[in-house]
Scaffold this motif. Structure first.
Motif, mmCIF file in Angstrom:
data_model
loop_
_atom_site.group_PDB
_atom_site.id
_atom_site.type_symbol
_atom_site.label_atom_id
_atom_site.label_comp_id
_atom_site.label_asym_id
_atom_site.label_seq_id
_atom_site.Cartn_x
_atom_site.Cartn_y
_atom_site.Cartn_z
ATOM 1 N N LEU A 259 0.986 -1.105 -0.119
ATOM 2 C CA LEU A 259 -0.085 -0.077 0.115
ATOM 3 C C LEU A 259 0.828 1.424 0.025
ATOM 4 O O LEU A 259 2.015 1.260 0.513
ATOM 5 C CB LEU A 259 -0.898 0.110 1.180
ATOM 6 C CG LEU A 259 -2.087 -0.814 1.444
ATOM 7 C CD1 LEU A 259 -2.445 -0.796 2.898
ATOM 8 C CD2 LEU A 259 -3.242 -0.609 0.294
ATOM 9 N N PRO A 260 0.252 2.408 -0.604
ATOM 10 C CA PRO A 260 1.094 3.547 -0.291
ATOM 11 C C PRO A 260 1.254 3.778 0.959
ATOM 12 O O PRO A 260 0.560 3.696 1.762
ATOM 13 C CB PRO A 260 0.126 4.672 -0.886
ATOM 14 C CG PRO A 260 -0.652 3.865 -2.109
ATOM 15 C CD PRO A 260 -0.824 2.414 -1.211
ATOM 16 N N ARG A 261 2.325 4.627 1.428
ATOM 17 C CA ARG A 261 2.552 4.797 2.925
ATOM 18 C C ARG A 261 1.655 5.658 3.399
ATOM 19 O O ARG A 261 1.552 5.558 4.743
ATOM 20 C CB ARG A 261 4.206 5.381 3.088
ATOM 21 C CG ARG A 261 4.388 6.908 2.238
ATOM 22 C CD ARG A 261 5.772 7.131 2.390
ATOM 23 N NE ARG A 261 6.148 8.230 1.561
ATOM 24 C CZ ARG A 261 7.266 8.780 1.411
ATOM 25 N NH1 ARG A 261 8.184 8.070 2.118
ATOM 26 N NH2 ARG A 261 7.505 9.888 0.828
ATOM 27 N N GLU A 262 0.637 6.445 2.564
ATOM 28 C CA GLU A 262 -0.152 7.321 3.543
ATOM 29 C C GLU A 262 -1.363 6.608 3.724
ATOM 30 O O GLU A 262 -2.336 7.026 4.604
ATOM 31 C CB GLU A 262 -0.363 8.509 2.644
ATOM 32 C CG GLU A 262 -1.103 8.329 1.446
ATOM 33 C CD GLU A 262 0.135 8.071 0.099
ATOM 34 O OE1 GLU A 262 -0.592 8.125 -1.014
ATOM 35 O OE2 GLU A 262 1.221 7.814 0.466
ATOM 36 N N TRP A 263 -1.433 5.283 3.237
ATOM 37 C CA TRP A 263 -2.501 4.504 3.341
ATOM 38 C C TRP A 263 -2.162 3.200 4.425
ATOM 39 O O TRP A 263 -1.261 2.561 4.134
ATOM 40 C CB TRP A 263 -3.084 3.760 2.230
ATOM 41 C CG TRP A 263 -3.831 4.787 1.389
ATOM 42 C CD1 TRP A 263 -3.985 6.076 1.541
ATOM 43 C CD2 TRP A 263 -4.414 4.492 -0.057
ATOM 44 N NE1 TRP A 263 -4.604 6.535 0.447
ATOM 45 C CE2 TRP A 263 -4.649 5.731 -0.518
ATOM 46 C CE3 TRP A 263 -4.475 3.144 -0.698
ATOM 47 C CZ2 TRP A 263 -5.365 5.834 -1.822
ATOM 48 C CZ3 TRP A 263 -4.993 3.042 -1.973
ATOM 49 C CH2 TRP A 263 -5.566 4.427 -2.746
ATOM 50 N N LEU A 264 -2.674 3.348 5.556
ATOM 51 C CA LEU A 264 -2.347 2.237 6.708
ATOM 52 C C LEU A 264 -3.515 1.100 6.638
ATOM 53 O O LEU A 264 -4.681 1.364 6.129
ATOM 54 C CB LEU A 264 -1.884 2.979 7.798
ATOM 55 C CG LEU A 264 -0.872 3.728 7.974
ATOM 56 C CD1 LEU A 264 -0.648 4.345 9.132
ATOM 57 C CD2 LEU A 264 0.375 3.246 7.615
ATOM 58 N N TRP A 265 -3.383 0.157 7.315
ATOM 59 C CA TRP A 265 -4.105 -0.976 7.392
ATOM 60 C C TRP A 265 -5.254 -0.530 8.520
ATOM 61 O O TRP A 265 -4.935 0.356 9.252
ATOM 62 C CB TRP A 265 -3.405 -2.152 7.775
ATOM 63 C CG TRP A 265 -2.308 -2.031 8.971
ATOM 64 C CD1 TRP A 265 -2.835 -2.097 10.181
ATOM 65 C CD2 TRP A 265 -1.289 -1.385 9.179
ATOM 66 N NE1 TRP A 265 -1.669 -1.915 11.231
ATOM 67 C CE2 TRP A 265 -0.912 -1.400 10.313
ATOM 68 C CE3 TRP A 265 -0.516 -1.237 8.056
ATOM 69 C CZ2 TRP A 265 0.711 -0.877 10.685
ATOM 70 C CZ3 TRP A 265 1.151 -0.726 8.344
ATOM 71 C CH2 TRP A 265 1.384 -0.594 9.950
ATOM 72 N N ALA A 266 -6.301 -1.163 8.470
ATOM 73 C CA ALA A 266 -7.448 -1.255 9.591
ATOM 74 C C ALA A 266 -6.890 -1.936 10.806
ATOM 75 O O ALA A 266 -6.677 -3.254 10.713
ATOM 76 C CB ALA A 266 -8.659 -1.804 9.029
#
Length: 283
Positions: A259-266
């Motif tokens: 994932l792009p680093r600005e998108w984190l997991w839930a």
């Protein structure tokens, strides 16, 4: 020596491995009995695959149809786990072989196994046809058993990304063309289309044939057993895996995650909490 001669070290060594695929000695290589120099330049890569797996050379038309199936499934982009893994491995700085191995190792029952599963299903129906059962009845009976005993989706149908997989109709069209010229008999194409129609009747909507179902038709028409269907898919998808691993290795980024680093997991675990015994410690 009780009438039995003692074997030499060479004879014992020759019996250690036993294969009908390759014969070799210094200056000589034979594949399935054919001199390698006689095959080079005369036999296509699909024909060589056929020879190695089946023991005999195919006709030009059989090799062409095999090549069509192999060519159709080479890639499906980084949304396919195997392709994404190849690219992520390449960003870690590993070599091409390691990136490819990482990707190929995830081609299992869920990602990469549907073609084998579809051909097994079609093969059950083909056996029923050989026993004199009508196509519609054979398909209905097999699907009754599938929905009663098995889990998941009917293999070879539907796609999570494409409303209609653009590869499948073209492959079926080509199978029909080859059948019209007597290269194959078209039975597996009939079975796949009958399965598609029966599932549509049961579900109240059409769930179109996908690449796994369409290539399973071709491999079934050409007489390949289901387990080899998975291996053939691995050969096919390896082309895309290689291309993506190489492309990624030529780019500047390293350690690119899924994932792009600005998108984190839930996160779904417990909320922030103190370590036991630390409640009374002041900061």
């Amino acid at each position: 020596m009780s009438g039995v001669e003692k074997k030499t070290g060479r004879e014992r060594g020759e019996e250690w491995w036993r294969t009908g695929i390759i014969e070799m000695s210094p200056g000589m290589i034979r594949l399935r009995g054919y001199e390698i120099q006689d095959l080079i330049g005369r036999v296509s890569f699909p024909a060589m695959i056929w020879l190695m797996l089946r023991g005999e050379l195919p006709s030009e038309d059989q090799a062409a149809l095999l090549g069509i199936a192999l060519g159709a499934a080479v890639d499906h982009g980084p949304q396919a786990p195997s392709i994404a893994i190849a690219r992520m491995a390449a960003t870690c700085g590993v070599g091409i072989n390691s990136a490819m191995a990482s990707a190929i190792n995830v081609l299992g029952d869920v990602h990469g196994g549907a073609g084998e599963q579809a051909l097994s299903l079609y093969g059950n129906i083909a056996v029923a046809l050989e026993g004199g059962i009508a196509l519609d009845e054979a398909v209905s009976t097999r699907l009754d058993r599938f929905f009663a005993e098995e889990e998941g989706y009917v293999p070879g149908l539907g796609h999570r990304f494409h409303p209609v997989d653009p590869r499948a109709p073209r492959l079926l069209e080509l199978v029909r063309d080859f059948a019209a010229h007597g290269v194959v008999n078209g039975r597996y194409a009939d079975i796949a289309e009958a399965v598609e129609a029966d599932v549509a009747r049961r579900k109240g909507k059409k769930i179109p044939l996908n690449i796994d179902g369409a290539t399973a038709v071709i491999y079934g028409e050409l007489g390949f057993p289901p387990p080899l269907t998975r291996g053939l898919f691995v050969l096919s998808r390896s082309v895309g895996i290689l291309a993506h691993a190489w492309e990624q290795s030529q780019q500047a980024e390293r350690n690119k995650g899924p994932l792009p680093r600005e998108w984190l997991w839930a996160y779904s675990g417990p909320p922030a909490r103190p370590v036991p015994g630390d409640e009374g410690i002041e900061n």
